[in-house]
Design a protein around this motif. Structure first.
Motif, PDB file in Angstrom:
ATOM      1  N   GLU A   1      -2.013  20.814  -3.728  1.00 40.15           N
ATOM      2  CA  GLU A   1      -2.885  20.325  -2.654  1.00 40.15           C
ATOM      3  C   GLU A   1      -3.031  18.807  -2.725  1.00 40.15           C
ATOM      4  OE1 GLU A   1      -7.568  20.717  -1.746  1.00 40.15           O
ATOM      5  OE2 GLU A   1      -6.482  22.627  -1.927  1.00 40.15           O
ATOM      6  N   GLN A   2      -3.192  18.283  -3.929  1.00 43.72           N
ATOM      7  CA  GLN A   2      -3.324  16.840  -4.099  1.00 43.72           C
ATOM      8  C   GLN A   2      -2.032  16.132  -3.672  1.00 43.72           C
ATOM      9  OE1 GLN A   2      -4.368  15.650  -8.086  1.00 43.72           O
ATOM     10  NE2 GLN A   2      -4.544  13.510  -7.526  1.00 43.72           N
TER      11      GLN A   2
ATOM     12  N   THR B   1      11.419  16.742  -2.353  1.00 41.26           N
ATOM     13  CA  THR B   1      10.494  15.631  -2.561  1.00 41.26           C
ATOM     14  C   THR B   1       9.671  15.885  -3.815  1.00 41.26           C
ATOM     15  OG1 THR B   1      10.324  15.186  -0.207  1.00 41.26           O
ATOM     16  CG2 THR B   1       8.530  14.368  -1.585  1.00 41.26           C
TER      17      THR B   1
ATOM     18  N   THR C   1       0.195  17.212  -1.535  1.00 37.33           N
ATOM     19  CA  THR C   1       0.312  17.345  -0.083  1.00 37.33           C
ATOM     20  C   THR C   1      -0.545  16.292   0.617  1.00 37.33           C
ATOM     21  OG1 THR C   1       0.766  19.699  -0.285  1.00 37.33           O
ATOM     22  CG2 THR C   1       0.019  18.927   1.863  1.00 37.33           C
ATOM     23  N   GLU C   2      -1.729  16.051   0.110  1.00 36.06           N
ATOM     24  CA  GLU C   2      -2.601  15.021   0.695  1.00 36.06           C
ATOM     25  C   GLU C   2      -1.981  13.628   0.562  1.00 36.06           C
ATOM     26  OE1 GLU C   2      -5.379  15.148   2.574  1.00 36.06           O
ATOM     27  OE2 GLU C   2      -4.958  17.291   2.606  1.00 36.06           O
TER      28      GLU C   2
ATOM     29  N   GLY D   1       3.201   9.482   4.212  1.00 39.46           N
ATOM     30  CA  GLY D   1       4.446   9.945   4.814  1.00 39.46           C
ATOM     31  C   GLY D   1       4.380   9.846   6.310  1.00 39.46           C
ATOM     32  N   PRO D   2       5.368  10.271   7.035  1.00 42.04           N
ATOM     33  CA  PRO D   2       6.650  10.695   6.501  1.00 42.04           C
ATOM     34  C   PRO D   2       7.522   9.494   6.152  1.00 42.04           C
ATOM     35  CG  PRO D   2       6.722  10.848   8.870  1.00 42.04           C
ATOM     36  CD  PRO D   2       5.324  10.398   8.487  1.00 42.04           C
TER      37      PRO D   2
ATOM     38  N   LEU E   1       1.213  12.965   0.483  1.00 39.86           N
ATOM     39  CA  LEU E   1       2.295  12.891   1.474  1.00 39.86           C
ATOM     40  C   LEU E   1       1.746  12.703   2.886  1.00 39.86           C
ATOM     41  CD1 LEU E   1       4.779  15.602   0.178  1.00 39.86           C
ATOM     42  CD2 LEU E   1       5.010  13.118   0.066  1.00 39.86           C
ATOM     43  N   ARG E   2       0.631  13.351   3.192  1.00 38.74           N
ATOM     44  CA  ARG E   2       0.013  13.164   4.517  1.00 38.74           C
ATOM     45  C   ARG E   2      -0.416  11.718   4.725  1.00 38.74           C
ATOM     46  NH1 ARG E   2      -3.132  18.352   3.873  1.00 38.74           N
ATOM     47  NH2 ARG E   2      -1.841  19.857   4.950  1.00 38.74           N
ATOM     48  N   GLU E   3      -0.948  11.115   3.667  1.00 38.47           N
ATOM     49  CA  GLU E   3      -1.442   9.744   3.775  1.00 38.47           C
ATOM     50  C   GLU E   3      -0.309   8.726   3.873  1.00 38.47           C
ATOM     51  OE1 GLU E   3      -4.189   6.525   1.304  1.00 38.47           O
ATOM     52  OE2 GLU E   3      -4.192   8.629   0.703  1.00 38.47           O
TER      53      GLU E   3
END
Length: 67
Positions: A45-46, A32, A48-49, A55-56, A51-53
């Motif tokens: 970190e940015q 990804t 990843t955040e 995703g998935p 993707l959390r918001e």
């Protein structure tokens, strides 16, 4: 079934596609890629955040139409 991702090839492809001097992106181990439009601080970190918001993401299959 586990799919092996060649990150070296993906890194090369993304470097060729995203050539802008202000373009930041993060490539994750599984393939990804997150393009950061407003990079700030720790890019991983940015990303990843983001993707959390959002995703998935799941692969969709085309549906057949009858007619």
């Amino acid at each position: 079934m586990m799919i092996v991702v060649n990150t070296e090839i993906l890194t090369d492809v993304w470097q060729r596609l995203l050539t802008g001097p202000r373009t930041s992106w993060v490539l994750f181990e599984h393939g990804t890629c997150v393009v950061l439009t407003a990079p700030d601080g720790d890019l991983a970190e940015q990303a990843t955040e983001i993707l959390r918001e959002f995703g998935p993401v799941q692969q969709a299959l085309p549906q057949e139409t009858s007619g």
